[in-house]
Design an enzyme around this catalytic site. Structure first.
Site, PDB file in Angstrom:
ATOM      1  CD  GLU A   1      -2.762  -0.815   2.690  1.00 23.35           C
ATOM      2  OE1 GLU A   1      -2.629   0.239   3.346  1.00 23.35           O
ATOM      3  OE2 GLU A   1      -3.544  -1.732   3.022  1.00 23.35           O
TER       4      GLU A   1
ATOM      5  CD  GLU B   1     -12.362   1.012   1.018  1.00 22.05           C
ATOM      6  OE1 GLU B   1     -12.771   0.056   1.705  1.00 22.05           O
ATOM      7  OE2 GLU B   1     -11.178   1.119   0.636  1.00 22.05           O
TER       8      GLU B   1
ATOM      9  CE  LYS C   1     -10.006   1.636   5.592  1.00 22.17           C
ATOM     10  NZ  LYS C   1      -8.640   1.726   5.070  1.00 22.17           N
TER      11      LYS C   1
ATOM     12  CD  GLU D   1      -7.281   4.762   8.210  1.00 19.72           C
ATOM     13  OE1 GLU D   1      -7.562   3.659   7.736  1.00 19.72           O
ATOM     14  OE2 GLU D   1      -6.122   5.220   8.218  1.00 19.72           O
TER      15      GLU D   1
END
Length: 462
Positions: free
Chosen positions: A263, A319, A322, A328
């Site tokens: 990542e 998202e 999360k 995040e």
């Protein structure tokens, strides 16, 4: 001047085995309630120029959508089943039979990761099961005559206890001998990769006075750092972070294990107090890291010049489910509706001059100073909102007294109004003790005072 965490190696690095691709992939997370279905997502992956995807499970709907594409795929064994798999070859065989065999080779599964950042949090009984589980999964793949899949496990940078200067890279003492040593032995024997999550954003955000933003974004022209032990010169934080891991592995006797960036990315938004999380910085970082990673011949790092670094960018989508700080939920290259947060081509073939849409000016590259409130987020579910408000009101001292009938904040009599007051009051009381403005995605921070008339909302001060 840069100082903080990260590290390096002096010898030239020679790759063993097959060629490693410099094509960049994308992390495909699913923690959102508004994300496109897998077939549409696969087309979006292709539109970004991504040549691979990494998913955080072995979702059959996603894998079916990836069949007969040319997309390289990484799947994952969930953290919670690692202890059971580590103790049972039968369970390991069954997992591979259920989650790999039905899709291989029509799906180009090339990486099977066991868990995600297992060594980041305190041990819940999984640490010592990690490498045994990896061995069993590797054995299961052989049993099913699958030989092209590398087995690994992604780690965060906090597996290191020392990372600055890069040459001082050292694994944490609590995991070095019992876990990291057998892990490196396994990776070396199977010619796999040390998968690592590299986020220059976080060390920069923790120490923006000493680390230049330009250095973190690959755009420093006059800022360099020279390691006093190796005399290697660094022009960006990303290389420092990788090389600290290189030196940490070398310290344990494994100088040649290949590194795979599981990542990397930069947040395009975040909470008020999360400095530098904006679209401008996210675009600059991601474009520059893709350029670095896809350049031919490969650039490598000062410790491993000329080495190809395979990688997955984080992430495909913003998202909304999360947990944690606002960043995040804002690492995506795409909004949930499929539109791009900013222009980017993960193939690395689009020159900077061809990006036509101007980037918005960064508004939070300096720390936010002032008051903040916690209010209901747009689109919050009413039933969940009522439950969250009940929770907030049950905590602390007179948290929701002012929204009771007859008190100053009772009117307007609305769930959103009352919940916003409850969230702000809760956050004001508990922020110093670790309380957050999140409430499972139902709340968001604001710098705009929601107070009205005689009703004054509690606030926090940054």
């Amino acid at each position: 001047m840069v100082f903080f965490f990260f590290f390096s190696v002096t010898c030239l690095w020679f790759l063993a085995g097959a060629d490693i691709s410099n094509k960049v992939g994308i992390n495909w997370g699913s923690l959102g309630n508004d994300l496109p279905p897998p077939p549409q997502s696969v087309e979006l992956v292709k539109s970004l120029g991504a040549k691979g995807v990494k998913i955080y499970d072995a979702d059959p709907d996603i894998l079916n959508a990836l069949k007969n594409t040319d997309i390289v795929v990484s799947i994952m064994v969930p953290n919670e089943i690692i202890p059971n798999i580590s103790k049972s070859q039968y369970l390991s065989d069954k997992w591979v039979q259920a989650n790999v065999v039905p899709f291989y080779p029509e799906v180009k599964i090339r990486y099977l990761l066991v868990g995600n950042e297992i060594l980041t949090n305190p041990d819940n009984g999984t640490w010592y099961n990690l490498v045994p589980a990896m061995r069993r999964i590797k054995s299961s793949l052989k049993t099913h005559n699958i030989h092209k899949v590398k087995v690994g496990t992604p780690s965060a940078m906090n597996v290191l206890e020392s990372s600055f200067p890069p040459s001082n890279g050292t694994f944490r003492s609590d995991i070095s001998a019992p876990i990291i040593n057998p892990l490196l032995r396994f990776l070396n024997r199977t010619k796999s990769f040390f998968f690592v999550d590299i986020y220059p954003y976080f060390p920069w955000a923790e120490n923006p006075k000493d680390i230049s933003l330009d250095y973190a974004l690959f755009r420093s022209k006059n800022i360099t750092y020279s390691d006093p032990v190796t005399n290697l010169t660094y022009t960006n934080l990303f290389d420092q972070m990788i090389d600290s891991l290189v030196f940490a592995m070398k310290r344990l006797g494994y100088p040649d294990i290949r590194i795979f960036i599981a990542e990397t990315g930069w947040p395009n938004n975040g909470d008020l107090d999360q400095i530098g999380a904006n679209i401008h910085n996210a675009a600059i970082y991601n474009r520059n890291v893709v350029k670095k990673l896809t350049t031919k011949p490969a650039i490598g790092t000062p410790a491993r010049p000329g080495s190809t670094i395979p990688s997955f960018i984080f992430a495909l989508y913003n998202e909304n489910q999360k947990p944690g700080p606002g960043t995040e939920r804002h690492f995506g290259l795409l909004h949930p509706n499929g539109s791009k947060v900013f222009e980017i081509d993960l193939s690395g073939e689009t020159p900077e001059s061809e990006y036509k849409q101007p980037l918005p000016a960064p508004m939070n590259n300096e720390p936010y100073k002032g008051k903040a409130w916690c209010v209901v987020a747009e689109g919050a579910n009413s039933t969940a909102l009522a439950d969250a408000m009940s929770y907030a009101c049950s905590q602390g001292n007179k948290t929701c007294e002012q929204i009771q009938l007859g008190n100053q904040c009772y009117k307007p009599e609305s769930l959103i109004w009352h919940a916003s007051y409850a969230f702000s009051s809760y956050w004001a009381q508990f922020k110093k003790a670790g309380g957050s403005c999140y409430f499972n995605g139902l709340a968001t921070q604001t710098a705009k005072d929601p107070s009205f008339g005689h009703c004054k909302f509690p606030s926090v001060i940054f």
